[in-house]
Design a protein around this motif. Structure first.
Motif, PDB file in Angstrom:
ATOM      1  N   ILE A 184       0.929  -1.206  -0.167  1.00  0.00           N
ATOM      2  CA  ILE A 184      -0.451   0.038  -0.330  1.00  0.00           C
ATOM      3  C   ILE A 184       1.007   0.900  -0.050  1.00  0.00           C
ATOM      4  O   ILE A 184       0.400   1.938  -1.154  1.00  0.00           O
ATOM      5  CB  ILE A 184      -0.831   0.426   1.199  1.00  0.00           C
ATOM      6  CG1 ILE A 184      -1.784  -1.207   1.435  1.00  0.00           C
ATOM      7  CG2 ILE A 184      -1.299   1.130   1.328  1.00  0.00           C
ATOM      8  CD1 ILE A 184      -3.151  -1.742   2.357  1.00  0.00           C
ATOM      9  N   ALA A 185       1.709   0.892   0.999  1.00  0.00           N
ATOM     10  CA  ALA A 185       2.369   2.091   1.143  1.00  0.00           C
ATOM     11  C   ALA A 185       3.605   2.258  -0.451  1.00  0.00           C
ATOM     12  O   ALA A 185       3.563   3.773  -1.128  1.00  0.00           O
ATOM     13  CB  ALA A 185       3.857   2.065   2.076  1.00  0.00           C
ATOM     14  N   PHE A 186       3.987   1.550  -1.159  1.00  0.00           N
ATOM     15  CA  PHE A 186       4.385   1.616  -1.792  1.00  0.00           C
ATOM     16  C   PHE A 186       4.125   2.428  -3.027  1.00  0.00           C
ATOM     17  O   PHE A 186       3.822   3.281  -3.802  1.00  0.00           O
ATOM     18  CB  PHE A 186       5.101  -0.089  -2.151  1.00  0.00           C
ATOM     19  CG  PHE A 186       6.200   0.331  -4.030  1.00  0.00           C
ATOM     20  CD1 PHE A 186       7.150   0.882  -4.396  1.00  0.00           C
ATOM     21  CD2 PHE A 186       5.452  -0.207  -5.035  1.00  0.00           C
ATOM     22  CE1 PHE A 186       7.685   0.076  -5.610  1.00  0.00           C
ATOM     23  CE2 PHE A 186       5.849   0.074  -6.414  1.00  0.00           C
ATOM     24  CZ  PHE A 186       6.999   0.359  -6.730  1.00  0.00           C
ATOM     25  N   GLY A 187       2.169   1.808  -3.800  1.00  0.00           N
ATOM     26  CA  GLY A 187       1.774   2.632  -4.507  1.00  0.00           C
ATOM     27  C   GLY A 187       0.725   4.070  -3.684  1.00  0.00           C
ATOM     28  O   GLY A 187       1.025   4.156  -4.868  1.00  0.00           O
ATOM     29  N   GLY A 188       0.967   4.389  -2.761  1.00  0.00           N
ATOM     30  CA  GLY A 188       0.754   5.540  -2.581  1.00  0.00           C
ATOM     31  C   GLY A 188       1.738   6.394  -2.898  1.00  0.00           C
ATOM     32  O   GLY A 188       2.526   7.422  -3.348  1.00  0.00           O
ATOM     33  N   LEU A 189       3.823   5.818  -2.504  1.00  0.00           N
ATOM     34  CA  LEU A 189       4.940   6.651  -3.117  1.00  0.00           C
ATOM     35  C   LEU A 189       4.438   6.887  -4.362  1.00  0.00           C
ATOM     36  O   LEU A 189       4.914   7.769  -5.598  1.00  0.00           O
ATOM     37  CB  LEU A 189       6.389   5.922  -2.402  1.00  0.00           C
ATOM     38  CG  LEU A 189       5.876   5.699  -0.677  1.00  0.00           C
ATOM     39  CD1 LEU A 189       6.709   5.545  -0.075  1.00  0.00           C
ATOM     40  CD2 LEU A 189       5.856   7.555  -0.382  1.00  0.00           C
ATOM     41  N   TRP A 190       4.434   5.466  -5.416  1.00  0.00           N
ATOM     42  CA  TRP A 190       4.288   6.199  -6.658  1.00  0.00           C
ATOM     43  C   TRP A 190       3.479   6.859  -7.462  1.00  0.00           C
ATOM     44  O   TRP A 190       3.867   7.908  -8.127  1.00  0.00           O
ATOM     45  CB  TRP A 190       4.624   4.549  -7.374  1.00  0.00           C
ATOM     46  CG  TRP A 190       3.930   4.044  -8.875  1.00  0.00           C
ATOM     47  CD1 TRP A 190       3.026   5.086  -8.930  1.00  0.00           C
ATOM     48  CD2 TRP A 190       4.893   3.551  -9.124  1.00  0.00           C
ATOM     49  NE1 TRP A 190       3.163   4.596 -10.724  1.00  0.00           N
ATOM     50  CE2 TRP A 190       4.774   3.804 -10.504  1.00  0.00           C
ATOM     51  CE3 TRP A 190       6.006   2.895  -9.275  1.00  0.00           C
ATOM     52  CZ2 TRP A 190       5.496   3.144 -11.844  1.00  0.00           C
ATOM     53  CZ3 TRP A 190       7.025   2.719 -10.016  1.00  0.00           C
ATOM     54  CH2 TRP A 190       6.435   2.979 -11.167  1.00  0.00           C
ATOM     55  N   VAL A 191       2.220   6.930  -6.716  1.00  0.00           N
ATOM     56  CA  VAL A 191       1.067   7.850  -6.819  1.00  0.00           C
ATOM     57  C   VAL A 191       2.158   9.273  -6.760  1.00  0.00           C
ATOM     58  O   VAL A 191       1.850  10.374  -7.033  1.00  0.00           O
ATOM     59  CB  VAL A 191      -0.053   8.120  -6.023  1.00  0.00           C
ATOM     60  CG1 VAL A 191      -0.983   8.921  -6.201  1.00  0.00           C
ATOM     61  CG2 VAL A 191      -0.908   6.155  -6.580  1.00  0.00           C
ATOM     62  N   LEU A 192       2.350   9.083  -5.125  1.00  0.00           N
ATOM     63  CA  LEU A 192       2.922  10.544  -4.778  1.00  0.00           C
ATOM     64  C   LEU A 192       4.048  10.733  -6.317  1.00  0.00           C
ATOM     65  O   LEU A 192       3.975  12.200  -6.139  1.00  0.00           O
ATOM     66  CB  LEU A 192       3.638  10.559  -3.672  1.00  0.00           C
ATOM     67  CG  LEU A 192       3.077  10.950  -2.954  1.00  0.00           C
ATOM     68  CD1 LEU A 192       3.602  10.834  -1.258  1.00  0.00           C
ATOM     69  CD2 LEU A 192       2.282  11.963  -1.917  1.00  0.00           C
ATOM     70  N   TYR A 193       4.687  10.071  -6.671  1.00  0.00           N
ATOM     71  CA  TYR A 193       6.152  10.775  -7.303  1.00  0.00           C
ATOM     72  C   TYR A 193       5.590  10.740  -8.669  1.00  0.00           C
ATOM     73  O   TYR A 193       5.833  11.723  -9.553  1.00  0.00           O
ATOM     74  CB  TYR A 193       7.254   9.810  -6.994  1.00  0.00           C
ATOM     75  CG  TYR A 193       7.795  10.114  -7.859  1.00  0.00           C
ATOM     76  CD1 TYR A 193       9.100  10.686  -7.345  1.00  0.00           C
ATOM     77  CD2 TYR A 193       8.772   9.577  -9.074  1.00  0.00           C
ATOM     78  CE1 TYR A 193      10.617  11.054  -7.778  1.00  0.00           C
ATOM     79  CE2 TYR A 193       9.842   9.433  -9.702  1.00  0.00           C
ATOM     80  CZ  TYR A 193      10.779  10.532  -9.259  1.00  0.00           C
ATOM     81  OH  TYR A 193      11.945  11.409  -9.820  1.00  0.00           O
ATOM     82  N   PHE A 194       5.110  10.106  -8.779  1.00  0.00           N
ATOM     83  CA  PHE A 194       4.186  10.331 -10.378  1.00  0.00           C
ATOM     84  C   PHE A 194       3.200  10.973 -11.378  1.00  0.00           C
ATOM     85  O   PHE A 194       3.217  11.664 -11.814  1.00  0.00           O
ATOM     86  CB  PHE A 194       4.408   9.320 -11.275  1.00  0.00           C
ATOM     87  CG  PHE A 194       5.575   8.000 -11.664  1.00  0.00           C
ATOM     88  CD1 PHE A 194       6.987   8.062 -11.910  1.00  0.00           C
ATOM     89  CD2 PHE A 194       5.994   7.093 -10.405  1.00  0.00           C
ATOM     90  CE1 PHE A 194       7.793   8.502 -12.760  1.00  0.00           C
ATOM     91  CE2 PHE A 194       7.107   6.305 -10.457  1.00  0.00           C
ATOM     92  CZ  PHE A 194       7.994   6.617 -11.513  1.00  0.00           C
ATOM     93  N   ASN A 195       2.480  11.149  -9.865  1.00  0.00           N
ATOM     94  CA  ASN A 195       0.946  12.264 -10.320  1.00  0.00           C
ATOM     95  C   ASN A 195       1.179  13.661  -9.404  1.00  0.00           C
ATOM     96  O   ASN A 195       0.200  14.100  -9.770  1.00  0.00           O
ATOM     97  CB  ASN A 195      -0.199  11.030 -10.301  1.00  0.00           C
ATOM     98  CG  ASN A 195      -0.173   9.974 -11.016  1.00  0.00           C
ATOM     99  OD1 ASN A 195       0.331   8.900 -10.750  1.00  0.00           O
ATOM    100  ND2 ASN A 195      -0.590  10.556 -12.024  1.00  0.00           N
ATOM    101  N   LEU A 196       1.281  13.599  -7.823  1.00  0.00           N
ATOM    102  CA  LEU A 196       0.987  14.390  -7.164  1.00  0.00           C
ATOM    103  C   LEU A 196       2.032  15.652  -6.917  1.00  0.00           C
ATOM    104  O   LEU A 196       1.533  16.780  -7.109  1.00  0.00           O
ATOM    105  CB  LEU A 196       0.137  13.935  -5.487  1.00  0.00           C
ATOM    106  CG  LEU A 196      -0.460  13.128  -5.366  1.00  0.00           C
ATOM    107  CD1 LEU A 196      -0.553  12.913  -4.166  1.00  0.00           C
ATOM    108  CD2 LEU A 196      -1.767  13.853  -5.977  1.00  0.00           C
ATOM    109  N   PHE A 197       3.197  15.181  -7.025  1.00  0.00           N
ATOM    110  CA  PHE A 197       4.446  15.924  -7.002  1.00  0.00           C
ATOM    111  C   PHE A 197       4.722  16.939  -8.828  1.00  0.00           C
ATOM    112  O   PHE A 197       4.547  17.918  -8.623  1.00  0.00           O
ATOM    113  CB  PHE A 197       5.373  15.300  -6.854  1.00  0.00           C
ATOM    114  CG  PHE A 197       6.025  15.731  -4.976  1.00  0.00           C
ATOM    115  CD1 PHE A 197       6.143  15.914  -4.556  1.00  0.00           C
ATOM    116  CD2 PHE A 197       5.777  13.916  -4.607  1.00  0.00           C
ATOM    117  CE1 PHE A 197       5.779  16.448  -3.001  1.00  0.00           C
ATOM    118  CE2 PHE A 197       6.412  14.063  -3.232  1.00  0.00           C
ATOM    119  CZ  PHE A 197       6.557  15.054  -2.244  1.00  0.00           C
TER     120      PHE A 197
END
Length: 163
Positions: free
Chosen positions: A140-153
């Motif tokens: 879950i954390a990996f998916g969240g960090l993935w989305v943070l890095y590639f989408n939210l930032f």
């Protein structure tokens, strides 16, 4: 300018919280309620710093979180998912647009599959006979960090550049 600073600060805080969730799940096989609560309580500040409108954007975020919780609570009832995992994913649904939340679920599922294989091989190599417990908070954390890095930032950087 101040709003974008707060926005980035919130994204960094979320990233730190996800890393903490992953490590506590690895170490103790649980994700603490205070951590899930802090992630959920940070979402309204994130909505404000993102400039989301109450209708329909915030309402949609809340709707996705409620739907995610209902579905995931069913998986919890079937003993297919841990309670901390359900709360962490629900809290993340408050932060992530619905289309990006689908990306998060896909990346999480792929990471969870890899994690299960790795843990299974490790379990067999150590010749353990007890039940295999997968710390799914890591996926879950990996998916969240993935989305943070590639989408939210990147979205935050685009918004800041437009100001």
């Amino acid at each position: 300018m101040m709003t974008s600073t707060i926005h980035y600060g919130l994204l960094i805080a979320l990233a730190i919280a996800l890393v903490v969730a992953a490590f506590t799940d690895i170490r103790h096989r649980r994700i603490d309620n205070w951590l899930n609560g802090a992630i959920a309580l940070g979402a309204p500040l994130f909505w404000w710093s993102s400039g989301l409108t109450l209708w329909p954007e915030v309402a949609l975020q809340l709707g996705v979180a409620v739907a995610a919780f209902a579905l995931l609570a069913g998986l919890f009832a079937l003993k297919m998912m841990g309670g901390g995992d359900v709360k962490l994913l629900t809290a993340l649904a408050l932060w992530v647009r619905p289309d990006i939340f689908l990306n998060l679920l896909i990346v999480m599922a792929l990471a969870g599959g890899v994690l299960t294989i790795v843990m299974g091989v490790w379990h067999i190599m150590r010749k353990q006979r007890d039940r295999l417990a997968i710390p799914y908070g890591v996926a879950i954390a990996f998916g969240g960090l993935w989305v943070l890095y590639f989408n939210l930032f990147p979205a935050a950087a685009t918004a800041a550049a437009a100001q």
